[in-house]
Design an enzyme around this catalytic site. Structure first.
Site, PDB file in Angstrom:
ATOM      1  N   HIS A 117      52.221  50.387  37.443  1.00 22.99           N
ATOM      2  CA  HIS A 117      50.791  50.160  38.026  1.00 22.99           C
ATOM      3  C   HIS A 117      51.137  50.056  39.700  1.00 22.99           C
ATOM      4  CE1 HIS A 117      53.213  46.785  37.211  1.00 22.99           C
ATOM      5  NE2 HIS A 117      52.382  45.830  38.035  1.00 22.99           N
ATOM      6  N   ARG A 127      40.929  40.254  48.342  1.00 22.09           N
ATOM      7  CA  ARG A 127      41.371  40.534  46.679  1.00 22.09           C
ATOM      8  C   ARG A 127      42.579  39.300  46.780  1.00 22.09           C
ATOM      9  NH1 ARG A 127      44.963  43.215  42.743  1.00 22.09           N
ATOM     10  NH2 ARG A 127      44.142  42.928  40.928  1.00 22.09           N
TER      11      ARG A 127
END
Ligand code: OGA
Ligand code: NI
Length: 181
Positions: A117, A127
């Site tokens: 990932h 974020r």
């Protein structure tokens, strides 16, 4: 943060137990080897990045633990590799993203696989995420729960050292293939 860590710690243990049971192992291994002092919580902050080229906030990798529990905000950017393609994970602050790590892959003899990932940055929004890593002590030996085992057994210390050495030498983590006989 402490309350969050306590909650996700017991969730991680529960999930590890369920996954072990699926393999026919009623394992106390995770409870014995993954202690509050050996697991950790990582808080990630990804500043906005206006370059429109899919800049990595975190490079493609697999996690070097048993199980990761990730909480992310609504910004998005998490991607996982599926069938040779990057798939975007829909952000949902009301859900956890559960990742199998390398150690679970080794322990389960490849029955469960760690997922590659990465995070790509957002052009204008910051974020935040929080990741809890179910990790054993450095001395814990990771050995497959069934035989013949795909990987040679290794201690968590050896695994971390190999990862660090590879990153230093080659710029990336080789991971479990280092422990193929
Ligand atoms: C990690 C990771 C993803 C995220 O910390 O290992 O993959 O969404 N984080 O922050
Ligand atoms: Ni990760």
């Amino acid at each position: 943060m402490e309350a969050f860590a306590t909650k996700v710690a017991s969730l991680a243990q529960k999930l590890a137990g369920i996954l072990a049971e699926k393999l026919g192992h009623k394992s106390s291994f995770f409870q014995e080897s993954c202690l509050p002092s050996t697991c950790y919580l990582r808080l990630n902050r990804y500043p906005p990045c206006p370059i429109p080229l899919g800049i990595y906030g975190i490079m493609p990798h697999t996690d070097s633990d048993f199980i990761t529990i990730l909480h992310q905000d609504q910004v998005g950017g998490l991607r996982l590799a599926k069938d040779g393609k990057w798939v975007s994970v829909k952000p949902n602050p009301d859900a956890f993203f559960i990742n199998i790590g390398d150690l679970f892959q080794a322990w389960s003899n490849g029955f469960y696989t760690s997922v590659e990932h990465c995070v790509v940055t957002h052009p204008t929004k910051e974020r935040l995420s929080a990741a809890y890593f179910l990790c054993p002590s450095n001395e814990t030996v990771i050995e497959s729960c069934s035989k013949p085992s795909v990987y040679t057994k290794f201690s968590f210390r050896e695994y971390r050292q190999k990862v660090q050495e590879d990153v230093r030498l080659y710029g990336y983590k080789v991971g479990l293939p280092r422990f193929l006989p």
